[in-house]
Every structure is written in C-alpha cells, then in structure tokens.
Design a protein around this motif. Structure first.
Motif, mmCIF file in Angstrom:
data_model
loop_
_atom_site.group_PDB
_atom_site.id
_atom_site.type_symbol
_atom_site.label_atom_id
_atom_site.label_comp_id
_atom_site.label_asym_id
_atom_site.label_seq_id
_atom_site.Cartn_x
_atom_site.Cartn_y
_atom_site.Cartn_z
ATOM 1 N N LYS A 1 0.794 -1.237 0.000
ATOM 2 C CA LYS A 1 0.000 0.000 0.000
ATOM 3 C C LYS A 1 0.826 1.287 0.000
ATOM 4 O O LYS A 1 0.466 2.242 -0.702
ATOM 5 C CB LYS A 1 -0.978 -0.023 1.175
ATOM 6 N N PRO A 2 1.930 1.399 0.760
ATOM 7 C CA PRO A 2 2.720 2.641 0.669
ATOM 8 C C PRO A 2 3.248 2.910 -0.736
ATOM 9 O O PRO A 2 3.279 4.057 -1.189
ATOM 10 C CB PRO A 2 3.865 2.410 1.652
ATOM 11 N N PHE A 3 3.637 1.860 -1.445
ATOM 12 C CA PHE A 3 4.161 2.022 -2.802
ATOM 13 C C PHE A 3 3.047 2.432 -3.759
ATOM 14 O O PHE A 3 3.245 3.284 -4.637
ATOM 15 C CB PHE A 3 4.823 0.720 -3.253
ATOM 16 N N ALA B 1 -4.686 8.096 6.489
ATOM 17 C CA ALA B 1 -5.430 7.193 7.373
ATOM 18 C C ALA B 1 -5.540 5.799 6.761
ATOM 19 O O ALA B 1 -5.506 4.779 7.466
ATOM 20 C CB ALA B 1 -6.814 7.760 7.658
ATOM 21 N N ALA B 2 -5.660 5.750 5.424
ATOM 22 C CA ALA B 2 -5.784 4.458 4.748
ATOM 23 C C ALA B 2 -4.518 3.626 4.920
ATOM 24 O O ALA B 2 -4.584 2.398 5.064
ATOM 25 C CB ALA B 2 -6.074 4.675 3.270
ATOM 26 N N ILE B 3 -3.346 4.273 4.918
ATOM 27 C CA ILE B 3 -2.084 3.555 5.142
ATOM 28 C C ILE B 3 -1.947 3.185 6.613
ATOM 29 O O ILE B 3 -1.612 2.045 6.956
ATOM 30 C CB ILE B 3 -0.892 4.400 4.673
ATOM 31 N N ALA B 4 -2.236 4.153 7.498
ATOM 32 C CA ALA B 4 -2.065 3.919 8.932
ATOM 33 C C ALA B 4 -2.983 2.820 9.431
ATOM 34 O O ALA B 4 -2.595 1.980 10.255
ATOM 35 C CB ALA B 4 -2.310 5.205 9.708
ATOM 36 N N GLN B 5 -4.223 2.803 8.943
ATOM 37 C CA GLN B 5 -5.207 1.826 9.406
ATOM 38 C C GLN B 5 -5.359 0.647 8.440
ATOM 39 O O GLN B 5 -6.147 -0.260 8.680
ATOM 40 C CB GLN B 5 -6.561 2.511 9.593
ATOM 41 N N VAL C 1 -12.415 8.667 0.889
ATOM 42 C CA VAL C 1 -13.257 7.588 0.368
ATOM 43 C C VAL C 1 -14.072 7.032 1.523
ATOM 44 O O VAL C 1 -13.563 6.858 2.635
ATOM 45 C CB VAL C 1 -12.393 6.470 -0.269
ATOM 46 N N TRP C 2 -15.347 6.764 1.249
ATOM 47 C CA TRP C 2 -16.210 6.182 2.269
ATOM 48 C C TRP C 2 -16.034 4.661 2.270
ATOM 49 O O TRP C 2 -16.131 3.998 1.229
ATOM 50 C CB TRP C 2 -17.671 6.536 2.002
#
Length: 617
Positions: free
Chosen positions: A329-331, A378-382, A348-349
């Motif tokens: 995901k980070p890439f 938040a998408a990367i963190a979670q 994004v919901w």
C-alpha cells in the motif's frame, strides 16, 4: 698306407680357417649390432629414456591454495578452514584397487557412501598421479592403523588437509551457502590447471558467488619419489596464491537476533542499510547445518532434510514468493499521488466493502464494519482496503506496474546474490501470455492490496523499503563489504526514482510513521515505548481464497493454509539506518506475527548500537 691317403691336413686347415673366419664375422656382426643398439638407446633415445626415468622418480604435484576466509562487518569469522587428516589413494600406484579398498575397509571403518563417492571422483578428469580422497576426518586410531600397515598399502597415504568449517552453523547457512565435493560438471567450467588437486567447490550463497575469489591460484611442486611413490625431496616449488579474505555487510548479532525472534517458525527476515545497500541480515528459517555438506552428507540425513515438511533447505528470503498483502500500500500510495489519482484531500467512504457498478461481487475490507471516511494517510495507517480498491481501480494496472517496477518489484536488483527469484509483477501482457486472458478491473482491485497475481520475495520487499526510506535514491543491495580489506564501492544500481513533488515521499512516510506510533496504527503495539521513531506497514497475505460472505477462521483450517504475516519498515524516520522486511509463514496477521519480530531487530541494531558506543566512550 691307405689311411694316410685319406688324411688331408691342408684341407683340414683350410676348413678350420674358413670356419674361424665365419665365426669371427658372426661375432663381429653381433658385436656391431649390440654396439648399434647401445648407441641407439644411449645416444639417439637418451632424452626419451631419461624422461621416462625421471617420471619414475620425479612427479609434478599440484598444491591446492588455502581458501579465503569470510568475516562479517565486525570481523566475526563466518567461514573458517580447519586442519584434518584424509586417507588418499593414487590410482597409478595401486595394482589391485578392489583388493586395496577391501583391505582398508577391514582395517578402518569406511562408509559405503565414501567408497561410492571415491569411485566417482576416481573417474573424473584429473592429472596422472593425483591423489583422490577416500575418507576425511581421520582420528588418531585410524591414522595409527594405516601407518602400521603402510608397507602393504602401495599408493595409499594419510595427507594433512584443510576443510571448510562454519562456526555459526545453521544461522548463516542460507546466506553463506557451503562448499562441497567438486563435481564433473563443475570441473568442466573451471580452469583445469588452477583446480588441479582441488577437492571442494562453492555450491551456493556467498561461497558460490565468490568462488573464484575465495579459491585462489594453485601452485605446483616437482618432487623426487622412491619406488613406492613416497616423496623423498622437493626439487622445485611454485607456491600457491591463497584465496582472498572477504568481509560482508552482515551483522552477526543482528542475524542471530532475527533468528531468535522468528522462534522456530517458518519465515524470513531481510535487513538493509539504506545508505550503502549493505545487507545487514538475511535469515531464512528453519535452516540446516552447512557443515554436513562439506565432506559429503550421508543419504539418510539428506533424505530427512529433503522430506521435512518445514523444507529447511528452501531459502525463503531469496526464493520464497509471497503475496505482499497490505505491505504494497505505501508504494501504491506514492504512485497514486504522483499520477494525481489522489491528493491529500481525497477521501473515500468505507462501509466495509467495495463494489463496482453493475457487479454484484463485494470486495471486503479486513474490518467488517468499515473505517468510515478515510484519506490516504489514514488508509495507510489503518490499512484500509476499500481506499486502495478505489485507487487501484482508478489507476489501473499500467500505472501500478510502472511505479512498482521502479521500487524493484518483479526483477532482480541485488549486486551479488545468486539463485534469487524475481517474483511476479503482473501486467496486461503478462496475463495474456501466461493465462491467455485479458486484464479485468477486478484484477487491478486485487493488485492494489497486494493480492491476486502479484508475488514478491522478502528481499524485494526490503529493497523497495530501502528505496522509499531513501526517498527514491537507489543503492543496489549487496552482501560484500571488503575484499582483502579493500572497500568495494563500484556497485551498479538502477536509476533513482523521480517524483513530480518531493513532498510526496514525506507524506507517505508520515503515514507509515502513524502505523507504528499513531492512535489507530495497525502496528502501534510494536511501536510503543521505542527510543526512536520508525515507519512501517503490516500486511496479511491470504494463502487460500475465502468465498463471498464467509469469514476467515484460522482455527478451522490447517496451519499450512493460514495467512502469512508480513511487515516492512525502516528506522529512524529522519535518518534511516536500517530497512527491513519480515515474513512469517502461516503466522496470521502482520501486526501480531511479523511486527514484533521487526521491533526486536530494530532494537538490536539501533538501541544495541548506541549502547555499544556509550560503553566504548
């Protein structure tokens, strides 16, 4: 009167004289023939017979060079040479080989595998009068028995030898490789003169890659022997050139910490210094003892290793190919920012699933109830799957493949590592060629979270992490540090990765920092209480597919089908000194299985290093 008429003295004298002349001529002819033969042998054929005579008493013997030693970055010895005594036979000096082998087998214990291996080497290409090893590691009792019966054993000798020894044992087997008996096929690839008398050859790992350096240059000596072939004196000698001593970037203590942290589970750890590309640790567990292979492993032990369900001979760090899961995901986030498919304000919901228009299939998030509104950070963190489903769908496979390739996925980028696999970085062309099918939008959705067709190795994950830690600067991973104490610096690397905005790197790295230290970070437990700030990303890779509407239940399936736990990260955030990848096969979630392993490795390298420096002061 009558008798006198029959006695003719003149005639008798003439006959006697003629016979004497004939006899003299015959004797003279024989003497001349003998003289001619003597002249032919002593003068005309002098050089030929002189050479044959010299061959009977003088032999040209190869001198095997001492194999170079291998050290870690701190001077810890990883590969040594130990003195031993070996039982050898010179075929040309033995009248009856079967009888000699039978006599020796009665005299000392010789395994059938030793005899079988000896007979194979006996028929390999070699110099005349070159000894062939029958048995190694003779003890004092065996040496004494051979010495007492030496007069009955023409062509048999007890020779001092150096054999490879790996003091660190299993912990370094997959990285170092090992040496073993040189095979006929290997003899065809090398210089026969330089490998005259050489018994061992680097098979895998560092030993295999740097075989030419470690072997050195063979020497030769002319010796005078007695009728039994035993050396009386050395007439001429050309000393061999020892193999080069090399040191690696590997940190022995860090390697052992990683092995211990895996705690016997199947998995791998690869740690890299982002500044130099030096590989600090390369671990694959379970492992094996490389010392078993040096002089020849017995068939029973080898079959046990081959048939073990844990596959200890398999190098997971280099050859294990795993779905990267959420570690990708980070890439993908970097690619999304640089292609402007997302920005810092994009949200994004996430209701717990993602659905394409007109498609009944639901792509589930790992969090059943969803994450609500999330942005990229938040998408990367979670580790929000739905955000990346949407991003992957909008980016498409072409953009993802282009950017992921720049991080080293789907290719071999290491400088001095052999036998590594290049994983799979799928594309439209790849799927058409391998599967015979077009690329579907659902394939992009799966690829965005590291599932589907994509496969990576732990080495590739650690390499990609090092590139991200360097903010796009490439330094090819390498094991070698010095050769004979001379630093190796000329290491070719892929071109640096250039983004349209440099701050994209900082944004994604900040999100990875939240993974470890944020309130909702998936690896916050492993980041808690650290003396330094780290960036990371957990991942969970499915081994088997889960049907629509079903839930994954680890307790309901066999261990070999449970999810793999993954983690990638680097530390410290502001001055990266170590980047790593951890894979725990069938270990479950990356946050519970792989992240704690990474924390122990980080602590050992960063906190342990600072403690050493303070102690030194």
């Amino acid at each position: 009167m009558a008798s006198r008429e029959f006695k003719d003295h003149y005639r008798e004298q003439r006959i006697f004289f003629n016979r004497t002349i004939v006899a003299g001529l015959v004797v003279l002819l024989m003497l001349l023939s003998l003289a001619a033969r003597y002249y032919y042998l002593q003068v005309v054929q002098h050089d030929v017979f002189s050479t044959l005579s010299d061959r009977n008493r003088m032999q040209l013997q190869p001198i095997t060079p001492t194999r170079g030693l291998i050290y870690d970055r701190n001077g810890v010895l990883l590969a040594d040479n130990q003195p031993t005594f070996s039982l050898t036979i010179v075929r040309e000096r033995v009248k009856d080989m079967e009888e000699t082998l039978a006599f020796l087998s009665d005299l000392i214990e010789i395994a059938p595998e030793d005899i079988e291996s000896f007979e194979k080497r006996l028929h390999q290409r070699r110099r005349p009068y070159e000894s062939v090893t029958l048995k190694t590691r003779l003890n004092e009792d065996e040496i004494a028995k051979v010495a007492v019966n030496r007069h009955l054993l023409a062509g048999v000798e007890v020779e001092a030898d150096l054999i490879r020894y790996y003091p660190q044992g299993e912990d370094f087997a997959h990285m170092l490789g090992y040496v073993g008996r040189i095979s006929e096929q290997e003899l065809k690839k090398v210089d026969p003169a330089n490998y005259s008398g050489t018994q061992y050859y680097g098979k895998l790992g560092v030993e295999g890659h740097y075989e030419e350096l470690l072997h050195g240059q063979a020497g030769f000596q002319t010796v005078e022997t007695d009728v039994r072939g035993r050396v009386l004196r050395v007439l001429e000698k050309v000393a061999p050139t020892p193999g080069a001593d090399i040191s690696l970037n590997i940190d022995t203590e860090l390697q052992k910490v990683a092995v211990k942290a895996l705690d016997g589970r199947k998995g791998a750890v690869v740690a890299i210094d982002p500044k130099t590309g030096g590989i600090l640790a390369l671990v694959s567990t379970p492992s094996f003892d490389p010392n078993l292979f040096v002089t020849g492993i017995d068939s029973k032990t080898y079959k046990e290793l081959q048939n073990s369900p844990a596959i200890p001979l398999f190098n997971r760090a280099l050859r294990g190919q795993y779905p990267p899961g959420s570690t990708i995901k980070p890439f993908v986030g970097v690619a999304g920012l640089d292609t402007e498919k997302v920005n810092t304000g994009t949200t994004v919901w996430d209701p717990g699933y993602y659905q394409l228009k007109g498609d009944e299939r639901k792509y589930r998030d790992w969090k059943r109830q969803g994450h609500g509104w999330v942005d990229l950070k938040a998408a990367i963190a979670q580790s929000c799957d739905v955000f990346f489903y949407d991003l992957g769908y909008r980016m498409g496979v072409d953009s993802m493949q282009q950017y992921l390739a720049q991080f080293g996925f789907g290719q071999l980028t290491a400088y001095d590592i052999d036998n590594a696999r290049d994983g799979i970085l799928p594309s439209r062309e790849w799927k058409r060629g391998v599967k015979g099918l077009p690329w579907f939008p659902g394939d992009s959705i799966n690829m965005s979270i590291g599932q589907g067709y994509m496969l990576t190795t732990p080495l590739q994950l650690a390499t990609g992490m090092a590139v991200l830690a360097n903010r796009g600067h490439w330094v090819a991973p390498r094991l070698i540090k010095t050769i004979n104490e001379v630093e190796v610096t000329d290491v070719p690397s892929p071109p640096d990765m250039q983004l349209h905005q440099e701050w994209y790197w900082d944004y994604v790295i900040k999100a990875m920092e939240e993974v470890m230290h944020g309130r909702h970070g998936t690896a916050r437990g492993s980041g808690r209480g650290a003396e330094y700030r780290m960036a990371g990303k957990t991942g969970t890779a499915q081994v088997i597919g889960i049907k629509q509407g079903e839930r994954y239940d680890a307790d309901a399936i066999a261990e070999e089908y449970r999810d793999h736990g993954l983690f990638i990260g680097f530390a410290p955030v502001n001055n990266p000194k170590i980047a790593l990848a951890v894979v725990v096969e069938n270990g479950g979630g990356g946050s519970s299985a792989a992240a704690p392993v990474a924390r122990k490795v980080f602590d050992a390298y960063l906190v342990g290093e600072s403690t050493k420096l303070q102690a030194a002061k």
